[in-house]
Design a protein around this motif. Structure first.
Motif, PDB file in Angstrom:
ATOM      1  N   GLN A   1       0.848  -1.192   0.000  1.00  0.00           N
ATOM      2  CA  GLN A   1       0.000   0.000   0.000  1.00  0.00           C
ATOM      3  C   GLN A   1       0.885   1.243   0.000  1.00  0.00           C
ATOM      4  OE1 GLN A   1       0.657  -1.953   2.454  1.00  0.00           O
ATOM      5  NE2 GLN A   1       0.636  -0.962   4.447  1.00  0.00           N
ATOM      6  N   VAL A   2       0.288   2.365  -0.386  1.00  0.00           N
ATOM      7  CA  VAL A   2       1.022   3.624  -0.456  1.00  0.00           C
ATOM      8  C   VAL A   2       1.377   4.087   0.958  1.00  0.00           C
ATOM      9  CG1 VAL A   2       0.867   6.062  -1.065  1.00  0.00           C
ATOM     10  CG2 VAL A   2      -0.055   4.315  -2.620  1.00  0.00           C
ATOM     11  N   GLN A   3       2.641   4.439   1.129  1.00  0.00           N
ATOM     12  CA  GLN A   3       3.093   5.020   2.395  1.00  0.00           C
ATOM     13  C   GLN A   3       3.910   6.261   2.099  1.00  0.00           C
ATOM     14  OE1 GLN A   3       5.059   1.890   4.772  1.00  0.00           O
ATOM     15  NE2 GLN A   3       3.343   2.115   6.184  1.00  0.00           N
ATOM     16  N   LEU A   4       3.627   7.307   2.837  1.00  0.00           N
ATOM     17  CA  LEU A   4       4.384   8.554   2.766  1.00  0.00           C
ATOM     18  C   LEU A   4       4.810   8.883   4.190  1.00  0.00           C
ATOM     19  CD1 LEU A   4       1.926  10.549   0.479  1.00  0.00           C
ATOM     20  CD2 LEU A   4       4.047   9.444  -0.244  1.00  0.00           C
ATOM     21  N   VAL A   5       6.099   8.919   4.438  1.00  0.00           N
ATOM     22  CA  VAL A   5       6.601   9.135   5.790  1.00  0.00           C
ATOM     23  C   VAL A   5       7.442  10.404   5.818  1.00  0.00           C
ATOM     24  CG1 VAL A   5       7.937   8.178   7.697  1.00  0.00           C
ATOM     25  CG2 VAL A   5       6.589   6.655   6.223  1.00  0.00           C
ATOM     26  N   GLU A   6       6.903  11.423   6.478  1.00  0.00           N
ATOM     27  CA  GLU A   6       7.619  12.696   6.590  1.00  0.00           C
ATOM     28  C   GLU A   6       8.561  12.681   7.785  1.00  0.00           C
ATOM     29  OE1 GLU A   6       3.286  13.939   5.425  1.00  0.00           O
ATOM     30  OE2 GLU A   6       4.252  12.497   6.749  1.00  0.00           O
ATOM     31  N   SER A   7       9.621  13.452   7.665  1.00  0.00           N
ATOM     32  CA  SER A   7      10.552  13.645   8.774  1.00  0.00           C
ATOM     33  C   SER A   7      11.224  15.010   8.611  1.00  0.00           C
ATOM     34  CB  SER A   7      11.606  12.530   8.802  1.00  0.00           C
ATOM     35  OG  SER A   7      12.356  12.517   7.606  1.00  0.00           O
ATOM     36  N   GLY A   8      11.884  15.457   9.677  1.00  0.00           N
ATOM     37  CA  GLY A   8      12.655  16.685   9.600  1.00  0.00           C
ATOM     38  C   GLY A   8      12.018  17.883  10.274  1.00  0.00           C
ATOM     39  N   GLY A   9      10.797  17.730  10.757  1.00  0.00           N
ATOM     40  CA  GLY A   9      10.166  18.838  11.452  1.00  0.00           C
ATOM     41  C   GLY A   9      10.811  19.084  12.804  1.00  0.00           C
ATOM     42  N   GLY A  10      10.430  20.184  13.434  1.00  0.00           N
ATOM     43  CA  GLY A  10      10.978  20.513  14.745  1.00  0.00           C
ATOM     44  C   GLY A  10      10.752  21.953  15.106  1.00  0.00           C
ATOM     45  N   LEU A  11      11.486  22.396  16.107  1.00  0.00           N
ATOM     46  CA  LEU A  11      11.402  23.770  16.606  1.00  0.00           C
ATOM     47  C   LEU A  11      12.613  24.549  16.110  1.00  0.00           C
ATOM     48  CD1 LEU A  11      10.253  25.982  18.481  1.00  0.00           C
ATOM     49  CD2 LEU A  11      11.571  24.908  20.337  1.00  0.00           C
ATOM     50  N   VAL A  12      12.357  25.712  15.546  1.00  0.00           N
ATOM     51  CA  VAL A  12      13.440  26.544  15.029  1.00  0.00           C
ATOM     52  C   VAL A  12      13.108  28.003  15.310  1.00  0.00           C
ATOM     53  CG1 VAL A  12      12.415  26.702  12.718  1.00  0.00           C
ATOM     54  CG2 VAL A  12      14.893  26.975  12.993  1.00  0.00           C
ATOM     55  N   GLN A  13      14.129  28.821  15.458  1.00  0.00           N
ATOM     56  CA  GLN A  13      13.916  30.255  15.661  1.00  0.00           C
ATOM     57  C   GLN A  13      13.577  30.931  14.335  1.00  0.00           C
ATOM     58  OE1 GLN A  13      17.432  31.810  17.638  1.00  0.00           O
ATOM     59  NE2 GLN A  13      16.416  31.662  19.628  1.00  0.00           N
ATOM     60  N   ALA A  14      12.870  32.013  14.423  1.00  0.00           N
ATOM     61  CA  ALA A  14      12.557  32.803  13.232  1.00  0.00           C
ATOM     62  C   ALA A  14      13.851  33.151  12.495  1.00  0.00           C
ATOM     63  CB  ALA A  14      11.801  34.066  13.615  1.00  0.00           C
ATOM     64  N   GLY A  15      13.817  33.020  11.180  1.00  0.00           N
ATOM     65  CA  GLY A  15      15.003  33.251  10.365  1.00  0.00           C
ATOM     66  C   GLY A  15      15.816  31.996  10.111  1.00  0.00           C
ATOM     67  N   GLY A  16      15.495  30.937  10.821  1.00  0.00           N
ATOM     68  CA  GLY A  16      16.228  29.691  10.679  1.00  0.00           C
ATOM     69  C   GLY A  16      15.733  28.846   9.520  1.00  0.00           C
ATOM     70  N   SER A  17      16.288  27.651   9.426  1.00  0.00           N
ATOM     71  CA  SER A  17      15.983  26.743   8.313  1.00  0.00           C
ATOM     72  C   SER A  17      15.678  25.345   8.815  1.00  0.00           C
ATOM     73  CB  SER A  17      17.184  26.664   7.357  1.00  0.00           C
ATOM     74  OG  SER A  17      17.469  27.909   6.783  1.00  0.00           O
ATOM     75  N   LEU A  18      14.872  24.646   8.044  1.00  0.00           N
ATOM     76  CA  LEU A  18      14.605  23.225   8.252  1.00  0.00           C
ATOM     77  C   LEU A  18      14.504  22.563   6.892  1.00  0.00           C
ATOM     78  CD1 LEU A  18      11.858  23.061  11.049  1.00  0.00           C
ATOM     79  CD2 LEU A  18      14.221  22.255  11.238  1.00  0.00           C
ATOM     80  N   ARG A  19      14.816  21.278   6.855  1.00  0.00           N
ATOM     81  CA  ARG A  19      14.638  20.505   5.633  1.00  0.00           C
ATOM     82  C   ARG A  19      13.739  19.313   5.947  1.00  0.00           C
ATOM     83  NH1 ARG A  19      18.685  16.480   2.387  1.00  0.00           N
ATOM     84  NH2 ARG A  19      18.092  17.014   0.236  1.00  0.00           N
ATOM     85  N   LEU A  20      12.591  19.302   5.301  1.00  0.00           N
ATOM     86  CA  LEU A  20      11.671  18.186   5.450  1.00  0.00           C
ATOM     87  C   LEU A  20      11.952  17.142   4.375  1.00  0.00           C
ATOM     88  CD1 LEU A  20       8.304  20.050   6.106  1.00  0.00           C
ATOM     89  CD2 LEU A  20      10.118  19.463   7.727  1.00  0.00           C
ATOM     90  N   SER A  21      11.755  15.879   4.735  1.00  0.00           N
ATOM     91  CA  SER A  21      11.880  14.781   3.794  1.00  0.00           C
ATOM     92  C   SER A  21      10.594  13.967   3.816  1.00  0.00           C
ATOM     93  CB  SER A  21      13.053  13.866   4.169  1.00  0.00           C
ATOM     94  OG  SER A  21      14.268  14.563   4.137  1.00  0.00           O
ATOM     95  N   CYS A  22      10.282  13.362   2.692  1.00  0.00           N
ATOM     96  CA  CYS A  22       9.129  12.471   2.596  1.00  0.00           C
ATOM     97  C   CYS A  22       9.572  11.234   1.834  1.00  0.00           C
ATOM     98  CB  CYS A  22       7.976  13.151   1.886  1.00  0.00           C
ATOM     99  SG  CYS A  22       6.598  12.051   1.478  1.00  0.00           S
ATOM    100  N   ALA A  23       9.621  10.116   2.540  1.00  0.00           N
ATOM    101  CA  ALA A  23      10.001   8.850   1.923  1.00  0.00           C
ATOM    102  C   ALA A  23       8.735   8.139   1.455  1.00  0.00           C
ATOM    103  CB  ALA A  23      10.753   7.989   2.929  1.00  0.00           C
ATOM    104  N   ALA A  24       8.693   7.836   0.164  1.00  0.00           N
ATOM    105  CA  ALA A  24       7.497   7.246  -0.441  1.00  0.00           C
ATOM    106  C   ALA A  24       7.723   5.778  -0.775  1.00  0.00           C
ATOM    107  CB  ALA A  24       7.128   8.012  -1.700  1.00  0.00           C
TER     108      ALA A  24
END
Length: 125
Positions: A1-24
């Motif tokens: 079956q179809v699975q989409l698993v996100e990762s990479g979220g979190g807490l960051v200060q304004a002006g900062g960066s994050l990279r989200l990933s989605c493994a399908a």
């Protein structure tokens, strides 16, 4: 079956960066356009970014254009969302999504076939 698993979220200060990933998995990822949506507390789920099946075309909401970048790695069955210059208003649960159709205009939530479980992004001011 179809699975989409996100990762990479979190807490960051304004002006900062994050990279989200989605493994399908469970479908022929390389043949499908992909998208990211987000939903803030008390608000409707909204489109953030989309990418076509080859990665040659990308689409962004006006609110993230110039700050976020969507990309994909077809051999790894993964789609990414690089988020820079984050603002408190970017706080939301971010969802990976498989649109029903090729993206030719911004897709609505009703035009999504599959959703991931979501990953929380929190931006402190």
């Amino acid at each position: 079956q179809v699975q989409l698993v996100e990762s990479g979220g979190g807490l960051v200060q304004a002006g900062g960066s994050l990279r989200l990933s989605c493994a399908a998995s469970g479908f022929a990822f390389k043949n499908y356009d992909m998208a990211w949506f987000r939903q803030a507390p008390g608000k409707e789920r909204e489109f953030v970014a989309g990418i076509n099946w080859t990665g040659s075309s990308t689409y962004y909401s006006d609110s993230v254009k110039g700050r976020f970048t969507i990309s994909r790695d077809n051999p790894k069955n993964t789609v990414y969302l690089q988020m820079n210059s984050l603002k408190p208003e970017d706080r939301a649960v971010y969802y990976c999504a498989v649109p029903k159709f090729r993206i030719t205009e911004i897709p609505r939530s009703a035009e999504i076939d599959y959703w991931g479980q979501g990953t929380q992004v929190t931006v402190s001011s």
